[in-house]
Motif scaffolding. Structure first.
Motif, mmCIF file in Angstrom:
data_model
loop_
_atom_site.group_PDB
_atom_site.id
_atom_site.type_symbol
_atom_site.label_atom_id
_atom_site.label_comp_id
_atom_site.label_asym_id
_atom_site.label_seq_id
_atom_site.Cartn_x
_atom_site.Cartn_y
_atom_site.Cartn_z
ATOM 1 N N GLN A 265 0.839 -1.194 0.000
ATOM 2 C CA GLN A 265 0.000 0.000 0.000
ATOM 3 C C GLN A 265 0.876 1.246 0.000
ATOM 4 O O GLN A 265 2.030 1.218 0.413
ATOM 5 N N VAL A 266 0.312 2.338 -0.532
ATOM 6 C CA VAL A 266 0.970 3.637 -0.545
ATOM 7 C C VAL A 266 0.054 4.627 0.143
ATOM 8 O O VAL A 266 -1.133 4.729 -0.207
ATOM 9 N N ASP A 267 0.574 5.350 1.123
ATOM 10 C CA ASP A 267 -0.217 6.327 1.862
ATOM 11 C C ASP A 267 0.159 7.726 1.394
ATOM 12 O O ASP A 267 1.266 8.200 1.647
ATOM 13 N N THR A 268 -0.775 8.404 0.710
ATOM 14 C CA THR A 268 -0.516 9.756 0.209
ATOM 15 C C THR A 268 -0.822 10.821 1.255
ATOM 16 O O THR A 268 -0.497 11.991 1.042
ATOM 17 N N GLN A 269 -1.503 10.457 2.330
ATOM 18 C CA GLN A 269 -1.837 11.314 3.466
ATOM 19 C C GLN A 269 -2.982 12.284 3.206
ATOM 20 O O GLN A 269 -3.412 12.990 4.132
ATOM 21 N N VAL A 270 -3.481 12.353 1.978
ATOM 22 C CA VAL A 270 -4.637 13.197 1.657
ATOM 23 C C VAL A 270 -5.575 12.403 0.755
ATOM 24 O O VAL A 270 -5.146 11.472 0.068
ATOM 25 N N PRO A 271 -6.872 12.719 0.739
ATOM 26 C CA PRO A 271 -7.837 11.903 0.001
ATOM 27 C C PRO A 271 -7.516 11.769 -1.486
ATOM 28 O O PRO A 271 -7.168 12.755 -2.145
ATOM 29 N N ILE A 272 -7.608 10.545 -1.985
ATOM 30 C CA ILE A 272 -7.550 10.314 -3.426
ATOM 31 C C ILE A 272 -8.894 10.735 -4.002
ATOM 32 O O ILE A 272 -9.936 10.197 -3.636
ATOM 33 N N CYS A 273 -8.872 11.722 -4.904
ATOM 34 C CA CYS A 273 -10.123 12.339 -5.350
ATOM 35 C C CYS A 273 -10.470 12.016 -6.791
ATOM 36 O O CYS A 273 -11.425 12.565 -7.337
ATOM 37 N N THR A 274 -9.691 11.149 -7.451
ATOM 38 C CA THR A 274 -10.001 10.750 -8.817
ATOM 39 C C THR A 274 -9.981 9.237 -8.918
ATOM 40 O O THR A 274 -9.559 8.535 -8.000
ATOM 41 N N GLY A 275 -10.402 8.748 -10.068
ATOM 42 C CA GLY A 275 -10.225 7.343 -10.353
ATOM 43 C C GLY A 275 -8.763 7.030 -10.643
ATOM 44 O O GLY A 275 -7.927 7.925 -10.784
ATOM 45 N N LEU A 276 -8.447 5.736 -10.710
ATOM 46 C CA LEU A 276 -7.113 5.292 -11.083
ATOM 47 C C LEU A 276 -7.076 5.071 -12.587
ATOM 48 O O LEU A 276 -7.979 4.469 -13.154
ATOM 49 N N ALA A 277 -6.021 5.553 -13.224
ATOM 50 C CA ALA A 277 -5.859 5.361 -14.664
ATOM 51 C C ALA A 277 -4.567 4.606 -14.902
ATOM 52 O O ALA A 277 -3.520 4.979 -14.366
ATOM 53 N N ASN A 278 -4.630 3.549 -15.689
ATOM 54 C CA ASN A 278 -3.460 2.716 -15.943
ATOM 55 C C ASN A 278 -2.965 2.889 -17.369
ATOM 56 O O ASN A 278 -3.748 2.876 -18.322
ATOM 57 N N GLU A 279 -1.672 3.060 -17.516
ATOM 58 C CA GLU A 279 -1.034 2.985 -18.825
ATOM 59 C C GLU A 279 0.349 2.380 -18.639
ATOM 60 O O GLU A 279 1.163 2.903 -17.864
ATOM 61 N N ASP A 280 0.583 1.254 -19.315
ATOM 62 C CA ASP A 280 1.884 0.573 -19.276
ATOM 63 C C ASP A 280 2.325 0.255 -17.857
ATOM 64 O O ASP A 280 3.518 0.375 -17.511
ATOM 65 N N LEU A 283 0.078 3.608 -12.593
ATOM 66 C CA LEU A 283 -1.221 4.090 -12.136
ATOM 67 C C LEU A 283 -1.135 5.587 -11.879
ATOM 68 O O LEU A 283 -0.281 6.058 -11.115
ATOM 69 N N TYR A 284 -2.019 6.348 -12.528
ATOM 70 C CA TYR A 284 -2.077 7.797 -12.366
ATOM 71 C C TYR A 284 -3.351 8.158 -11.596
ATOM 72 O O TYR A 284 -4.418 7.590 -11.831
ATOM 73 N N PHE A 285 -3.224 9.132 -10.713
ATOM 74 C CA PHE A 285 -4.391 9.640 -9.998
ATOM 75 C C PHE A 285 -4.039 10.994 -9.407
ATOM 76 O O PHE A 285 -2.900 11.483 -9.548
ATOM 77 N N ALA A 286 -5.000 11.627 -8.762
ATOM 78 C CA ALA A 286 -4.757 12.921 -8.119
ATOM 79 C C ALA A 286 -5.320 12.899 -6.711
ATOM 80 O O ALA A 286 -6.238 12.128 -6.397
ATOM 81 N N THR A 287 -4.753 13.750 -5.870
ATOM 82 C CA THR A 287 -5.233 13.871 -4.495
ATOM 83 C C THR A 287 -5.728 15.286 -4.251
ATOM 84 O O THR A 287 -5.264 16.251 -4.868
ATOM 85 N N ALA A 288 -6.677 15.388 -3.327
ATOM 86 C CA ALA A 288 -7.238 16.685 -2.968
ATOM 87 C C ALA A 288 -6.303 17.400 -1.999
ATOM 88 O O ALA A 288 -5.464 16.784 -1.346
ATOM 89 N N GLY A 289 -6.458 18.693 -1.919
ATOM 90 C CA GLY A 289 -5.647 19.451 -0.975
ATOM 91 C C GLY A 289 -6.300 19.537 0.392
ATOM 92 O O GLY A 289 -7.505 19.338 0.544
ATOM 93 N N ASP A 290 -5.475 19.785 1.416
ATOM 94 C CA ASP A 290 -5.986 20.081 2.746
ATOM 95 C C ASP A 290 -5.118 21.179 3.348
ATOM 96 O O ASP A 290 -4.357 21.850 2.631
ATOM 97 N N ASP A 291 -5.202 21.415 4.650
ATOM 98 C CA ASP A 291 -4.451 22.500 5.271
ATOM 99 C C ASP A 291 -2.941 22.289 5.173
ATOM 100 O O ASP A 291 -2.162 23.245 5.158
ATOM 101 N N ALA A 292 -2.521 21.019 5.123
ATOM 102 C CA ALA A 292 -1.096 20.719 5.105
ATOM 103 C C ALA A 292 -0.539 20.508 3.705
ATOM 104 O O ALA A 292 0.611 20.827 3.428
ATOM 105 N N PHE A 293 -1.355 19.948 2.804
ATOM 106 C CA PHE A 293 -0.909 19.614 1.462
ATOM 107 C C PHE A 293 -1.881 20.195 0.436
ATOM 108 O O PHE A 293 -3.097 20.167 0.640
ATOM 109 N N GLY A 294 -1.330 20.681 -0.681
ATOM 110 C CA GLY A 294 -2.181 21.129 -1.776
ATOM 111 C C GLY A 294 -2.518 19.982 -2.699
ATOM 112 O O GLY A 294 -2.025 18.868 -2.543
#
Length: 371
Positions: A265-280, A283-294
């Motif tokens: 597992q990988v802990d990004t520390q902020v909510p994953i806010c998109t789906g996972l996209a796979n290529e080769d 896995l690509y995705f994005a996380t939402a910002g909070d007070d500590a992380f954008g």
């Protein structure tokens, strides 16, 4: 040329309903498809019912009086109609899933009549002919998952009043009855689209991932159940024997598809806010910002056991979302809700060369367009 598809509805005055393509190199609208020029009805595009199959955009359209729905097929390169006429399905209030195509057949979940009855329509994806409601469930619907099929059955999950039901619908259903191959009742709602494997159907059930058996005589029984640290709100990705799931607590899980065991597992520390996209295998995705992380973009090499991870912060982004079809040649395309300036943003992120070469001095490219 690649483009970002955007819906544009304006119900005021005479009203308009467009699907537009934004050029990803210039940020300018390359073409606009006017739904009302192709329909006799006063119609609106259903934003959640837009899908892409090859070079064709499939667009769900709802009439304003909710007496019928339409599917429009549009050439993504030119914006011209891809079918002779849109497919019209009467006595359907709304299209409630994204249209998808498997084996030359188009599938979409719908809400029938005025009784909130869920159903599935399907027919020929090449011409739009024969698209009709082939099955409807004797229950109400709050939401439905996008249909998936293995050729023998069509699988959907339906949420209703805090519970959920998974249905396996025979692929030769003709609408004359509500017969199913099997069904499974869940005590809590399904939180994302189903993922189909060769022997199991994977169901995101809040903070629990379920695997339901596709084999006779154990149809629909639970093969395994794995509790996770957060809710899975986007469709899991199955690569080989590993199932990947992103949680709203920021954890990306790699699960053994046969047993549900957590491999890493990988802990990004902020909510994953998109789906996972796979290529080769990345896995690509994005996380939402909070007070500590954008907000940030992420790339994880699935073959590295979670060891090779890149993130790229985008402090000025609003809420980031990822839509299907947003990958090409190592570039992941995301869009954001209006930022502080009030502009919508499209982001093109190329981290593939870095994640594959693991070179700290490789260049990260982030392009930002006002739309």
């Amino acid at each position: 040329a690649q483009g970002l598809l955007c819906t544009d509805n304006n119900a005021s005055g005479a009203g308009t309903a467009f699907l537009r393509s934004v050029d990803l190199q210039t940020g300018q609208v390359s073409w606009s498809y006017d739904v009302r020029q192709q329909s006799d009805q006063s119609s609106i595009v259903v934003p959640s019912a837009v899908g892409v199959y090859g070079q064709t955009a499939l667009v769900g359209v709802q009439t304003t009086d909710k007496t019928q729905v339409e599917i429009h097929a549009i050439d993504v390169a030119t914006g011209a109609p891809a079918w002779a006429t849109p497919a019209v399905v009467a006595r359907v209030n709304n299209i409630i899933t994204r249209p998808v195509v498997t084996g030359g057949t188009l599938y979409a979940g719908v809400q029938c009549d005025n009784a909130m009855t869920p159903g599935v329509m399907w027919g020929d994806a090449a011409t739009g002919a024969t698209i009709t409601v082939r099955w409807a469930a004797p229950q109400n619907v709050d939401s439905m998952t996008t249909p998936v099929t293995d050729g023998d059955n069509v699988y959907v999950g339906i949420n209703d009043d805090g519970t959920a039901q998974v249905y396996a619908i025979p692929s030769d259903a003709d609408g004359s009855n509500d017969f199913v191959t099997w069904s499974a009742l869940l005590g809590t709602p399904i939180t994302a689209d189903l993922t189909l494997g060769s022997t199991a159907l994977f169901v995101p059930n809040g903070t629990t991932m379920l695997a339901l058996d596709l084999n006779y005589p154990n149809f629909g029984s639970t093969v395994w159940s794995q509790r996770l640290s957060g809710s899975v709100n986007s469709q899991p990705v199955l690569l080989g024997s590993t199932l990947y799931a992103g949680c709203d607590d920021g954890t990306l899980y790699a699960l053994d598809a046969a047993t549900g065991t957590v491999q890493w597992q990988v802990d990004t520390q902020v909510p994953i806010c998109t789906g996972l996209a796979n290529e080769d295998g990345v896995l690509y995705f994005a996380t939402a910002g909070d007070d500590a992380f954008g907000p940030a973009f992420w790339a994880v090499d699935a073959n590295s056991g979670g060891n090779d991870v890149l993130s790229y912060p985008v402090p000025g982004a609003g809420t980031i979302a990822f839509d299907q079809g947003g990958l090409g040649n190592g570039v992941a395309y995301f869009y954001g809700t209006p930022d502080a300036s009030g502009a919508n943003q499209v982001y093109a992120v190329n981290m593939s060369s870095v994640i594959h070469e693991f070179a700290v001095n490789s260049k990260l490219i982030v392009e930002n367009y006002d739309t």
